[in-house]
Enzyme design. Structure first.
Site, short mmCIF file in Angstrom:
data_model
loop_
_atom_site.label_atom_id
_atom_site.label_comp_id
_atom_site.label_asym_id
_atom_site.label_seq_id
_atom_site.Cartn_x
_atom_site.Cartn_y
_atom_site.Cartn_z
CB CYS A 46 34.58 35.23 -2.82
SG CYS A 46 33.14 34.48 -3.60
N PRO A 47 34.27 38.37 -2.37
CG PRO A 47 35.99 39.74 -3.16
CD PRO A 47 35.74 38.48 -2.37
CG ASN A 96 33.03 36.40 -8.00
OD1 ASN A 96 32.16 37.24 -8.21
ND2 ASN A 96 33.86 36.49 -6.97
CB SER A 116 29.66 36.62 0.03
OG SER A 116 30.55 35.90 0.87
NE ARG A 117 28.38 43.06 -1.48
CZ ARG A 117 28.61 43.25 -0.19
NH1 ARG A 117 28.17 42.34 0.69
NH2 ARG A 117 29.26 44.31 0.24
CG ASP A 128 22.61 37.53 5.97
OD1 ASP A 128 21.53 37.69 6.58
OD2 ASP A 128 23.56 38.36 6.02
CD GLU A 184 21.06 42.28 -0.40
OE1 GLU A 184 21.49 43.14 0.37
OE2 GLU A 184 21.40 41.09 -0.35
CG HIS A 212 22.95 42.22 3.74
ND1 HIS A 212 23.18 42.40 2.39
CD2 HIS A 212 24.17 42.35 4.32
CE1 HIS A 212 24.46 42.63 2.17
NE2 HIS A 212 25.08 42.61 3.34
#
Length: 328
Positions: free
Chosen positions: A205-206, A211, A233-234, A258, A263, A295
């Site tokens: 999800c973005p 969230n 995702s993020r 990832d 980061e 990433h």
């Protein structure tokens, strides 16, 4: 348009220069991230092109407006790193890449599951040292395991298709149910049930204000013992401190990420001769059941070509002062 690319790497230069023969924009590439210190590099350009860790807050956007920047192009789908309201106030158009190969990230998420489950990284390192023992390498069959998928957009949908090939039971959570997922047998549920019943949880999800830290202490408390968590995702979807507590207690059986919430100071850089100053990240590296990559889930030739074409098509639209399907 004359476009300043920030956070550029050689693969960006190669891909965009090759594709730009078709579009004929003027491209210049800068290695630094776009921040207060390096925003001055945008002087004399019509637009800037940024990546996931370029943080465009209201102050930087005001600087860009003063330099005459008319458009911001994101080389990614997520746009949580741009103050859209500030861009609107300064009459700067913002475009993202709303589509690139969803197979790149979905396939990589499955790669992480398989590598983590079957201890491929451990086996590889053992064999290089001449150790052929199997102790500590046991995994489990994915067949009939329950996988919770948070986010069923383009990437999440492809990921569920892959899971079906392994014979998994699939639970999903999304604010908007995907009709294709429903037709293929995916069961939508609430987060509590997804957390409680899933053997594996994968995030697709973005990042939104709602969230942020969706995986936290309370969520982990609801999860199965030895749950596997995957995040492509993020980074800020996960509260890393709570994840570390879950790993230490044994509640989380394994983790593959990832992305990482801090980061920006680490990823896309060669720090092999440096001391990593992030103590939380350093703690993650100590766990034998944690797999981290930098990433790279999006990083396929197919995806980069898609990103390149979409970005340069966005530049065509901006040059004409119009919006398109990628406008924010």
């Amino acid at each position: 348009m004359k476009i300043a690319f920030f956070s550029s790497r050689q693969y960006d230069i190669d891909i965009f220069n090759a594709l730009n023969e078709q579009y004929q924009h003027k491209l210049e590439f800068f290695e630094p991230e776009l921040d207060d210190k390096y925003a001055v590099l945008a002087k004399g350009f019509d637009a800037v092109c940024i990546f996931v860790n370029d943080g465009l807050n209201a102050s930087i956007i005001a600087q860009l407006a003063d330099y005459g920047i008319k458009a911001i192009f994101l080389r990614c789908t997520g746009y949580n790193n741009v103050d859209l309201e500030a861009a609107r106030k300064n009459n700067i158009l913002v475009y993202r890449v709303s589509y690139y190969s969803p197979y790149s990230v979905a396939e990589y998420a499955m790669t992480l599951i398989l590598a983590l489950n079957r201890k491929v990284y451990k086996s590889y390192n053992r064999i290089k040292r001449g150790n052929f023992e199997l102790e500590g390498l046991m995994g489990f069959d994915l067949h009939k395991k329950t996988v919770g998928v948070i986010g069923t957009g383009k990437i999440g949908k492809v990921f569920t298709d892959i899971l079906r090939g392994f014979g998994c039971r699939i639970l999903a959570y999304d604010l908007f149910q995907n009709e294709d997922c429903l037709r293929s047998g995916v069961t939508y549920t609430d987060l509590n049930q997804l957390f409680a019943e899933s053997d594996i949880i994968s995030l697709h999800c973005p990042l939104t204000p709602e969230n942020r830290h969706i995986i936290n202490e309370d969520a982990i408390a609801l999860m199965k013992q030895d749950v596997m968590i995957i995040n492509t995702s993020r980074g800020q979807l996960i509260n890393t401190k709570d994840i570390i507590d879950g790993l230490k207690s044994g509640k989380i059986g394994s983790l593959a990420i990832d992305v990482y919430e801090e980061e920006a100071e680490l990823f896309f850089k060669n720090l092999s001769d440096k001391i990593i100053q992030d103590d939380i990240f350093a703690r993650l590296l100590t766990f034998p059941n944690v797999l981290i990559s930098g990433h790279q889930a999006f990083f396929t030739k197919n995806a980069l070509d898609d990103i390149g074409h979409a970005t340069l098509q966005n530049a065509n639209a901006a040059a004409e002062g119009r919006t398109n399907e990628n406008s924010l």
